[in-house]
Design a protein around this motif. Sequence first.
Motif, mmCIF file in Angstrom:
data_model
loop_
_atom_site.group_PDB
_atom_site.id
_atom_site.type_symbol
_atom_site.label_atom_id
_atom_site.label_comp_id
_atom_site.label_asym_id
_atom_site.label_seq_id
_atom_site.Cartn_x
_atom_site.Cartn_y
_atom_site.Cartn_z
ATOM 1 N N SER A 1 0.838 -1.195 0.000
ATOM 2 C CA SER A 1 0.000 0.000 0.000
ATOM 3 C C SER A 1 0.884 1.260 0.000
ATOM 4 N N LEU A 2 2.047 1.158 0.654
ATOM 5 C CA LEU A 2 3.011 2.265 0.590
ATOM 6 C C LEU A 2 3.504 2.470 -0.844
ATOM 7 N N LEU A 3 3.731 1.353 -1.512
ATOM 8 C CA LEU A 3 4.192 1.399 -2.901
ATOM 9 C C LEU A 3 3.197 2.178 -3.763
ATOM 10 N N GLY B 1 3.368 5.361 -6.292
ATOM 11 C CA GLY B 1 2.428 5.343 -7.413
ATOM 12 C C GLY B 1 2.573 4.127 -8.306
ATOM 13 N N HIS B 2 3.224 3.068 -7.833
ATOM 14 C CA HIS B 2 3.332 1.847 -8.633
ATOM 15 C C HIS B 2 2.232 0.874 -8.229
ATOM 16 N N SER C 1 12.514 13.395 -1.888
ATOM 17 C CA SER C 1 11.892 14.588 -1.330
ATOM 18 C C SER C 1 10.662 14.978 -2.157
ATOM 19 N N GLN C 2 10.789 14.811 -3.485
ATOM 20 C CA GLN C 2 9.642 15.087 -4.362
ATOM 21 C C GLN C 2 8.442 14.237 -3.978
ATOM 22 N N LEU C 3 8.721 13.026 -3.523
ATOM 23 C CA LEU C 3 7.633 12.112 -3.160
ATOM 24 C C LEU C 3 7.176 12.334 -1.719
ATOM 25 N N GLY C 4 7.797 13.298 -1.045
ATOM 26 C CA GLY C 4 7.425 13.566 0.339
ATOM 27 C C GLY C 4 8.072 12.613 1.332
#
Length: 618
Positions: A25-27, A32-33, A96-99
């Motif tokens: 679920s983290l993925l 976004g995969h 960082s872009q992904l938070g």
Amino acid sequence: MAPIRTLDFREAAAPSAVTLEAARSLLRRVFGHVDFRGLQAPVIAELLAGRSALAVLPTGGGKSLCYQAPAMLRPGVGVVVSPLIALMADQVAALSQLGVAAGRLDSGLPTDAREETWARLQRGELDLLYVSPEGLMQGWVLERLRRVPLSLIAVDEAHCVSQWGHDFRPEYRALGRLAETFADVPRLALTATADARTREDIRRQLQLGDAAEFVASFSRPELALFAERKSGRGRDRVLSMVKARKGRSGIVYAGSRSGVEELAERLGAEGLAAKAYHAGLDRDTRRDRLAWFLDTDDSVMVATIAFGMGIDKPDVRFVIHADPPSSIEAYWQEVGRAGRDGQAAEGVTLYGSSDFAWAAERIRRADLPEDQALLQVRKLRQLYALLEGAGCRPAAVRRYFGETEVSPCGRCDRCLAPPVGTDVTKAAQKALSAIHRLGGRYGRGRIIDHLLGRGDPGREQALSTFGIGSEVSAGAWRALLDQLLFEGLIAETPNDGRPTLDLADAEAVLAVYRGERRLTALSAPGRDKPAMGRRRRTAVEAPEGPDLALYEVLRDWRRDEAHRLGLPPFFVLGNAALAAIARDRPRNRSDLASVDGVGQTKLDRYGDALLALVRGYD
Ligand code: ADP
Ligand code: ZN
């Protein structure tokens, strides 16, 4: 050795199904995969369960997620050891872009940025911390890290720890101590290329004990591989291949800086979007060119192997080796940079026997311990056996990495056009006898003349081998001599730039004489032949073979010198003078003074440096 697991995640998921579900679920949420790929799931499950692992995933296989996901899910910060600062910076920026809270500690950062990272670390705010091996292993860094909880330690490019790998880095050796310093922290060793012996060594050096080993299939079904022998230096062939791929992004690897500059220039002159990249360029230029390459759709980077790790451009459509790599590991890593988006891509490798002789010579000159030198020569031979071989190319690579039951790819040159084998044992016998009769004193041209019964016969006419090969063309003899070299039946001695050929392995030669060992020449139908006889002559004829290698060394030296003086290179010395030095190999100042273009001033200024470079080529 622990059993190698190549199961997929359905089998491996059971013991830690819940946490793996959390990882999935983290993925989706963060990255976004849709789902894990290949061996990601079992590797992640292993780490989530708190166990160490060794994972070999092909380039583009998604190694980073293997430690990023568990580092985010387990308490504490995940420490990632990576050899390249540029790579760390990219990863931290991307995260960082992904938070994702990621930081790095490297010598390239200003002190206050590093202090800020330490502060975040101590406040427990970081999920991932990237460090270089030498940065991590400093006493005070280890001491500070011991006081914070660690979720895992990932060692990226783990093959660098092994002398049996193709990119040994001594600073990796110290990483073995992590096993004791952080005995309770699971560690993950990651690499894209490691044969069984290297894996064994990684395991021992990093003290991984009986950690599970995950070796992904090296299958890259989107890659179509081709290889062909060069005619001459093969530069025109590279030019026409890149032109034929206009509009697509690609990488052209060349063996020397001057080769890179020359090709980039010629491609540019043809209106292609091409730039050069090598270690001789300053940092800013390299950074700008890398950014340009990544951001441009049809960018072609002409590069030395300095353009390597961390090139994560998904839509690279081709990788062309203008000069061959040095091992199957390097080959696979380099062609593997094409087609990372899973779309069709090509890897084309040009190679010649002088490349082989030169690579071997370079190893000899590197002054390595004997077993190291032998190993590197063996790796070189294995690569040439693959390039010269008749079988499916990816299948050969996969077998090399220890995969079994490998089927042909169906899209490499060997699969598309199975080469026609001609028995050339008889011709080989003639060539070997001639080389034997001539006493190993002569080079290719003279041997071929002898076989054809051409040139100034003199005493040679009396030899029984004179003219015994007149039914075969000079070109075919040349190809056969190359083959004999590749197969280790004859050997080339550099001999001051006038290479001579002599018999090599006496047993093997005898077996050919007796007809016990047959030789088959391959000719692949359907490939367009390199344009012969159309070679553009430049003002200065670049030397060939070993002379060429010295010539390129001299040109690299000249570039550095010019850079130091802030002058254009030809102010230092002209191409013609460099070519003459490469050819004539002056041994002292008076020899050097007789080279056209070397006057007294140049002799005073550059004499010692030039003579030292030439001496380095003895
Ligand atoms: P490697 O380091 O093994 O060469 P990376 O970790 O850089 O590979 O990943 C290669 C590419 O594959 C990246 O663009 C990454 O976003 C993508 N990727 C990784 N895992 C997955 C996945 N499970 N599904 C889709 N894409 C993925
Ligand atoms: Zn194939």
